[in-house]
Design a protein around this motif. Structure first.
Motif, PDB file in Angstrom:
ATOM      1  N   ASP A 164       0.137   9.571   3.586  1.00 54.03           N
ATOM      2  CA  ASP A 164      -0.010   8.119   3.705  1.00 54.03           C
ATOM      3  C   ASP A 164       0.749   7.595   4.929  1.00 54.03           C
ATOM      4  O   ASP A 164       0.287   6.706   5.628  1.00 54.03           O
ATOM      5  N   TYR A 191       2.808   9.188  -3.807  1.00 54.41           N
ATOM      6  CA  TYR A 191       2.210   9.341  -2.476  1.00 54.41           C
ATOM      7  C   TYR A 191       1.537  10.698  -2.370  1.00 54.41           C
ATOM      8  O   TYR A 191       1.735  11.573  -3.220  1.00 54.41           O
ATOM      9  N   PRO A 219      -1.870   1.055  -3.907  1.00 51.42           N
ATOM     10  CA  PRO A 219      -0.486   1.494  -3.753  1.00 51.42           C
ATOM     11  C   PRO A 219       0.331   1.335  -5.033  1.00 51.42           C
ATOM     12  O   PRO A 219       0.098   0.411  -5.811  1.00 51.42           O
ATOM     13  N   ARG A 253      -8.560   7.786   6.727  1.00 50.69           N
ATOM     14  CA  ARG A 253      -7.807   8.572   5.731  1.00 50.69           C
ATOM     15  C   ARG A 253      -8.606   9.798   5.289  1.00 50.69           C
ATOM     16  O   ARG A 253      -8.084  10.906   5.202  1.00 50.69           O
ATOM     17  N   GLN A 296      -0.709   5.672   8.064  1.00 53.74           N
ATOM     18  CA  GLN A 296      -0.077   4.423   8.496  1.00 53.74           C
ATOM     19  C   GLN A 296       0.158   4.438  10.003  1.00 53.74           C
ATOM     20  O   GLN A 296      -0.164   3.478  10.711  1.00 53.74           O
ATOM     21  N   ILE A 307       3.013   0.790   4.571  1.00 54.47           N
ATOM     22  CA  ILE A 307       2.373   1.980   3.992  1.00 54.47           C
ATOM     23  C   ILE A 307       1.419   1.564   2.862  1.00 54.47           C
ATOM     24  O   ILE A 307       0.483   2.293   2.536  1.00 54.47           O
ATOM     25  N   ALA A 358      -2.100   1.867   3.665  1.00 54.50           N
ATOM     26  CA  ALA A 358      -2.620   3.191   4.021  1.00 54.50           C
ATOM     27  C   ALA A 358      -3.238   3.902   2.820  1.00 54.50           C
ATOM     28  O   ALA A 358      -3.810   4.970   2.967  1.00 54.50           O
ATOM     29  N   ILE A 359      -3.115   3.322   1.634  1.00 54.10           N
ATOM     30  CA  ILE A 359      -3.631   3.937   0.399  1.00 54.10           C
ATOM     31  C   ILE A 359      -4.359   2.849  -0.393  1.00 54.10           C
ATOM     32  O   ILE A 359      -3.889   1.700  -0.441  1.00 54.10           O
TER      33      ILE A 359
END
Ligand code: 4AD
Ligand code: MG
Length: 427
Positions: free
Chosen positions: A400, A217, A419, A132, A404, A412, A415-416
């Motif tokens: 994000d 996001y 969330p 990321r 992903q 998703i 991916a963060i």
């Protein structure tokens, strides 16, 4: 006094027989009668430490999973150890003794989200965070290289992208909205800076529980004066390719840890296939998925469409009617808008949405009224058309979603780090 080094410095080789100082966390602990093995983890990797000096054993035997540790030791090659190197401890000190770590056998997604603040340190999650970070770096590098200025907009606004997904906030007794896009302010800044971008949070009150929607996001957006739809499509394919190349090159170990083949990403290069919405419907119909012309594509349809391509696909000219108010009708075929979406293969969803921008105030005001908005709230925005309007275009990328896809994650939410969804706002 030698300095602390990182585990990766040892794994890189060349330190055999040398005494080194390391610090990190106990990833695994195994105790025998006269020896304790601690697998030490730091931000760079893991390494096995063997503690058998009698004066160190008492302290070493206290080690619990995730305790933080400082140690010294001699580097030696050991084929049985992970990574091929082991440290024979000559000094060993627990810095923060960990209580019983709650993450053990139960690895259900919901439980891991409950203890997210502790799970974020796991090697797989850290691989995602590193990828990321590289994605953000790649976006900045790309835009800098192309002569774009980084520019910022407020998060408290009155303007909106789509009425359904608004977060209203009480602003000293007045109702404001959390920003869904930086775009409107970008269109004002553009008259001075010409080419700009940002990476910032956007907020969407998405009630739908899907694997690709967050309520907060990270949105990478660009806006460029004198640019048309064709130029915009080129920026999409160049930017996505640049990100893929950089991640494949610099994060290959992390990709492999996640079970993702870096070669697959390295193969993503321009040009990307381009298809009109109308032709996309024809492809879908052949696949047995009938979509009525004029309806936006839904998740299963987007996913099916991407199975035809091994690169991201650029879908252009969606029906004007279902598009945001600022997407202009195509003069040659007014029922479609001069816009695009980029859909990624495999996961099969939209990562970029963008368009040329309408310069016709009357047309935009009518489209806003049709959506229940008051054009008066957009009067400042219309000024950008009143005073020296130029043709321009821009897009927004869901960072994000990009992460992903690059990492091949089912949700998703992974991916963060923390969330935010309808149900997730703690921790
Ligand atoms: O397609 P969207 O809604 O476009 C805009 O907001 C434009 N104003 C952008 C612009 O032209 N400057 O959103 C852009 C992208 C989508 O393609 C998607 O990748 C991502 O933002 N996105 C989300 N990502 C995660 N969670 C959500 N709820 C998202 N909504 C949109
Ligand atoms: Mg969109």
């Amino acid at each position: 006094m030698t300095e602390f080094i990182h585990i990766s410095d040892v794994l890189a080789g060349g330190l055999e027989g040398k005494t080194v100082k390391l610090r990190g966390w106990a990833y695994r602990v195994r105790e025998q009668k006269d020896i304790v093995f601690v697998v030490l983890r730091d931000s760079s990797g893991i390494i096995q430490v063997a503690i058998k000096e009698p004066k160190l054993l008492k302290e070493a035997k206290k080690t619990t999973i995730e305790s933080s540790i400082e140690l010294s030791g001699v580097v030696r090659a050991d084929k049985r150890a992970p990574g091929g190197w082991e440290i024979a401890a000559t000094d060993f000190k627990i810095i923060g003794l960990a209580e019983r770590f709650p993450i053990g056998k139960d690895l259900s997604p919901e439980f891991l989200l409950d203890v997210r603040h502790l799970w974020v340190r796991s090697p797989k999650m850290c691989a995602i965070w590193k990828i990321r970070s590289t994605v953000f770096e790649a976006i900045r590098e790309y835009f800098k290289m192309k002569g774009y200025w980084e520019a910022h907009a407020p998060f408290f606004t009155k303007t909106s992208e789509s009425g359904l997904e608004l977060f209203e906030v009480d602003y000293f007794g007045k109702k404001l909205r959390l920003s869904q896009t930086w775009q409107f302010y970008a269109e004002a800044l553009l008259a001075g800076l010409e080419r700009i971008y940002t990476i910032a949070p956007s907020f969407r009150a998405e009630k739908s529980k899907t694997a690709r929607h967050l309520t907060e996001y990270w949105h990478a957006e660009m806006e460029a004066a004198w640019m048309d739809l064709d130029g915009l499509a080129k920026v999409c394919e160049e930017l996505i390719s640049y990100i893929c190349q950089k991640v494949a090159k610099e994060r290959s170990a992390e990709l492999k840890l996640l079970g993702r083949d870096p070669k697959k990403l390295a193969a993503i290069k321009p040009p990307f296939p381009r298809i009109t919405y109308t032709d996309a419907l024809k492809l879908l119909e052949k696949d047995g998925m009938k979509v009525v012309w004029g309806k936006d594509l839904r998740t299963p349809e987007e996913k099916q469409l991407t199975t035809h391509f091994d690169k991201p696909v650029i879908v252009m000219f969606y029906p004007k009617e279902v598009m945001a108010f600022y997407k202009p009708a195509d003069p040659k075929e007014p029922r479609v808008a001069r816009c695009l979406d980029v859909l990624v293969p495999e996961l099969g969803f939209e990562v970029i949405g963008g368009s040329e921008r309408d310069l016709d105030i009357k047309a935009m005001a009518a489209a806003l009224r049709a959506k229940g908005e008051d054009p008066k709230d957009y009067d400042w925005y219309f000024d950008t058309r009143r005073y020296g309007a130029v043709p321009h275009a821009g897009f927004g990328m869901g960072v994000d979603r990009m992460v992903q896809w690059l990492c091949g994650l089912a949700s998703i939410k992974d991916a963060i780090p923390f969330p935010r969804t309808v149900e997730r706002y703690y921790p």
